[in-house]
Design a protein around this motif. Structure first.
Motif, PDB file in Angstrom:
ATOM      1  N   PRO A 155      -0.675 -17.947 -12.237  1.00 38.43           N
ATOM      2  CA  PRO A 155      -0.312 -16.625 -11.925  1.00 38.43           C
ATOM      3  C   PRO A 155       0.660 -17.122 -10.720  1.00 38.43           C
ATOM      4  CG  PRO A 155      -2.481 -15.919 -11.120  1.00 38.43           C
ATOM      5  CD  PRO A 155      -1.853 -17.436 -11.489  1.00 38.43           C
ATOM      6  N   ALA A 156       0.986 -18.152  -9.546  1.00 38.26           N
ATOM      7  CA  ALA A 156       2.303 -18.219  -8.866  1.00 38.26           C
ATOM      8  C   ALA A 156       2.823 -18.317  -9.252  1.00 38.26           C
ATOM      9  CB  ALA A 156       2.013 -18.574  -7.157  1.00 38.26           C
ATOM     10  N   LEU A 157       2.609 -19.212 -10.208  1.00 42.72           N
ATOM     11  CA  LEU A 157       4.736 -20.320 -10.545  1.00 42.72           C
ATOM     12  C   LEU A 157       4.971 -19.481 -11.885  1.00 42.72           C
ATOM     13  CD1 LEU A 157       2.277 -23.340 -12.302  1.00 42.72           C
ATOM     14  CD2 LEU A 157       4.349 -23.186  -9.698  1.00 42.72           C
ATOM     15  N   VAL A 158       4.206 -18.389 -12.592  1.00 38.04           N
ATOM     16  CA  VAL A 158       5.135 -17.424 -13.212  1.00 38.04           C
ATOM     17  C   VAL A 158       5.487 -16.562 -12.830  1.00 38.04           C
ATOM     18  CG1 VAL A 158       3.935 -15.483 -15.053  1.00 38.04           C
ATOM     19  CG2 VAL A 158       2.530 -17.724 -14.731  1.00 38.04           C
ATOM     20  N   GLY A 159       5.168 -15.986 -11.429  1.00 38.13           N
ATOM     21  CA  GLY A 159       5.909 -15.107 -10.348  1.00 38.13           C
ATOM     22  C   GLY A 159       7.418 -15.838  -9.888  1.00 38.13           C
ATOM     23  N   GLY A 160       6.566 -17.516  -9.853  1.00 36.65           N
ATOM     24  CA  GLY A 160       7.727 -17.387  -9.052  1.00 36.65           C
ATOM     25  C   GLY A 160       8.647 -18.366  -9.632  1.00 36.65           C
ATOM     26  N   GLY A 161       8.132 -18.141 -11.421  1.00 40.22           N
ATOM     27  CA  GLY A 161       9.037 -18.204 -12.007  1.00 40.22           C
ATOM     28  C   GLY A 161       9.606 -17.345 -12.687  1.00 40.22           C
ATOM     29  N   LEU A 162       9.301 -16.634 -12.977  1.00 33.05           N
ATOM     30  CA  LEU A 162      10.672 -15.527 -12.951  1.00 33.05           C
ATOM     31  C   LEU A 162      11.055 -14.942 -12.165  1.00 33.05           C
ATOM     32  CD1 LEU A 162       7.772 -12.902 -14.537  1.00 33.05           C
ATOM     33  CD2 LEU A 162      10.099 -14.109 -16.290  1.00 33.05           C
ATOM     34  N   PHE A 163      10.944 -14.899 -10.566  1.00 30.71           N
ATOM     35  CA  PHE A 163      12.170 -14.796  -9.804  1.00 30.71           C
ATOM     36  C   PHE A 163      13.030 -15.941  -9.936  1.00 30.71           C
ATOM     37  CE2 PHE A 163      13.563 -15.084  -5.307  1.00 30.71           C
ATOM     38  CZ  PHE A 163      13.554 -13.821  -4.636  1.00 30.71           C
ATOM     39  N   VAL A 164      12.563 -16.663  -9.865  1.00 31.88           N
ATOM     40  CA  VAL A 164      13.881 -17.634 -10.299  1.00 31.88           C
ATOM     41  C   VAL A 164      15.358 -17.691 -10.818  1.00 31.88           C
ATOM     42  CG1 VAL A 164      14.729 -20.442  -9.838  1.00 31.88           C
ATOM     43  CG2 VAL A 164      12.856 -19.725  -8.637  1.00 31.88           C
ATOM     44  N   LEU A 165      14.227 -16.863 -12.160  1.00 32.18           N
ATOM     45  CA  LEU A 165      15.436 -16.700 -13.474  1.00 32.18           C
ATOM     46  C   LEU A 165      16.313 -15.419 -13.367  1.00 32.18           C
ATOM     47  CD1 LEU A 165      12.830 -17.404 -16.033  1.00 32.18           C
ATOM     48  CD2 LEU A 165      15.025 -18.747 -15.159  1.00 32.18           C
ATOM     49  N   PHE A 166      15.557 -14.670 -12.321  1.00 29.07           N
ATOM     50  CA  PHE A 166      15.940 -12.764 -12.071  1.00 29.07           C
ATOM     51  C   PHE A 166      17.483 -13.286 -11.006  1.00 29.07           C
ATOM     52  CE2 PHE A 166      16.849  -9.331  -9.001  1.00 29.07           C
ATOM     53  CZ  PHE A 166      17.351  -8.799  -9.931  1.00 29.07           C
ATOM     54  N   ALA A 167      16.751 -14.361 -10.330  1.00 29.78           N
ATOM     55  CA  ALA A 167      18.223 -14.871  -8.772  1.00 29.78           C
ATOM     56  C   ALA A 167      19.270 -15.500  -9.878  1.00 29.78           C
ATOM     57  CB  ALA A 167      17.608 -15.501  -7.764  1.00 29.78           C
ATOM     58  N   LEU A 168      18.549 -16.895 -10.819  1.00 30.93           N
ATOM     59  CA  LEU A 168      20.251 -17.247 -11.731  1.00 30.93           C
ATOM     60  C   LEU A 168      20.418 -15.858 -12.094  1.00 30.93           C
ATOM     61  CD1 LEU A 168      17.816 -20.729 -12.608  1.00 30.93           C
ATOM     62  CD2 LEU A 168      19.609 -20.249 -11.243  1.00 30.93           C
ATOM     63  N   TRP A 169      20.552 -15.375 -12.856  1.00 31.88           N
ATOM     64  CA  TRP A 169      21.279 -14.851 -13.258  1.00 31.88           C
ATOM     65  C   TRP A 169      21.896 -13.645 -12.573  1.00 31.88           C
ATOM     66  CZ3 TRP A 169      21.514  -9.324 -13.156  1.00 31.88           C
ATOM     67  CH2 TRP A 169      21.441  -8.219 -14.422  1.00 31.88           C
ATOM     68  N   GLY A 170      21.553 -13.582 -11.518  1.00 31.58           N
ATOM     69  CA  GLY A 170      22.482 -12.369 -11.082  1.00 31.58           C
ATOM     70  C   GLY A 170      23.588 -13.594 -10.177  1.00 31.58           C
ATOM     71  N   LEU A 171      22.823 -14.992  -9.548  1.00 28.82           N
ATOM     72  CA  LEU A 171      24.254 -15.509  -9.463  1.00 28.82           C
ATOM     73  C   LEU A 171      25.327 -15.999 -10.665  1.00 28.82           C
ATOM     74  CD1 LEU A 171      25.062 -17.518  -6.606  1.00 28.82           C
ATOM     75  CD2 LEU A 171      23.966 -18.854  -7.814  1.00 28.82           C
ATOM     76  N   PHE A 172      24.606 -16.095 -11.968  1.00 30.36           N
ATOM     77  CA  PHE A 172      25.684 -16.540 -12.925  1.00 30.36           C
ATOM     78  C   PHE A 172      26.577 -15.085 -12.948  1.00 30.36           C
ATOM     79  CE2 PHE A 172      26.212 -15.754 -17.448  1.00 30.36           C
ATOM     80  CZ  PHE A 172      27.260 -16.845 -17.670  1.00 30.36           C
ATOM     81  N   GLN A 173      26.396 -13.596 -12.767  1.00 32.07           N
ATOM     82  CA  GLN A 173      26.620 -12.602 -13.519  1.00 32.07           C
ATOM     83  C   GLN A 173      27.454 -12.276 -12.494  1.00 32.07           C
ATOM     84  OE1 GLN A 173      24.220  -8.905 -11.975  1.00 32.07           O
ATOM     85  NE2 GLN A 173      25.650  -8.214 -14.229  1.00 32.07           N
TER      86      GLN A 173
END
Length: 268
Positions: A155-173
């Motif tokens: 669960p930690a890896l899934v939640g953390g992975g999703l958060f990083v993807l969201f953060a990278l998406w925001g940075l790319f945006q």
């Protein structure tokens, strides 16, 4: 390895929370090299606390009192939350309450089909709360996975992975906006919501704290340790009051934050 008990893990989570929230409260004056380890420490908090929230739900003798404690301390924390996060938003206590309701619904519905049909409603509600949609997803995994060794890590890896993807998406945006005519103004508005470019970069490093939390939970020895029933309840509003008070004293924030609309992008 002797492992860590629940009391020690909860203290690690609280310290990680306080350090990471320094970035939210003081990011205007913190250099990137300091923001990165502070933000990374925040990855320790929600996996550890999320695991013990599920354990608390499974073993509590009075769920109503559990809800009442969360509500009372959540309301107290709301007084200081905007000073740290620059937004009016339902804090982590309310996120936990939402997840408890989600567990109850899962347990009460005879058919799992109906739960998964309404599960998106919990994600929509989470958009107005601290830890956004990552909270319900991570805690539901802690609740559903039966193999203990897997439950402590995945669960930690899934939640953390999703958060990083969201953060990278925001940075790319934001970076992409600078490449189009007139995009700089839109990017500046987005950065005003999300903090700063350095703030967004530092948030990506939270994954290292998440990995550390998964490792620590894997080596949780199952022992309770010292009593810590009220530890998180008291520490949460108290640290927000201290960090927010310092931000107010330094002029990093003013009382106008209390008139802002709910923030949809703040994750604490």
């Amino acid at each position: 390895m002797k492992g860590l008990n629940a009391y020690q893990l909860k203290w690690i989570a609280i310290i990680g929370m306080a350090l990471s929230h320094m970035v939210y409260a003081w990011h205007e004056i913190l250099p990137l090299w300091l923001m990165i380890p502070l933000a990374a420490s925040g990855g320790l908090t929600f996996p550890i606390m999320g695991y013990f929230v599920v354990e608390g739900y499974k073993h509590t003798s009075n769920l109503k009192k559990y809800f009442l404690r969360l509500l009372v301390f959540g309301l107290i924390a709301s007084l200081f939350y905007p000073l740290v996060f620059r937004a009016l938003q339902f804090n982590i206590m309310f996120s936990i309450m939402l997840c408890l309701v989600m567990f109850l619904v899962y347990d009460k519905l005879n058919g799992r089909f109906w739960f998964w049909l309404i599960f998106p409603l919990f994600l929509v509600a989470a958009l107005f709360m601290d830890w956004w949609i990552f909270g319900p997803i991570m805690l539901l995994l802690y609740y559903l996975i039966r193999t203990e060794s897997t439950r402590r890590v995945v669960p930690a890896l899934v939640g953390g992975g999703l958060f990083v993807l969201f953060a990278l998406w925001g940075l790319f945006q934001v970076r992409a906006l600078y490449a189009i005519p007139g995009g700089a103004e839109i990017a500046a508005e987005l950065l005003g919501t999300m903090g700063s470019m350095d703030f967004m970069i530092s948030s990506i490093f939270m994954i290292f704290g998440v990995l550390a939390a998964a490792y620590m939970l894997k080596h949780y020895n199952g022992e309770r340790g010292k009593s810590a029933k009220w530890l998180f309840y008291v520490a949460y509003p108290l640290h927000l009051a201290i960090l927010g008070g310092i931000a107010l004293a330094l002029g990093l924030v003013d009382l106008s934050v209390y008139s802002n609309l709910f923030g949809f992008f703040t994750i604490g």
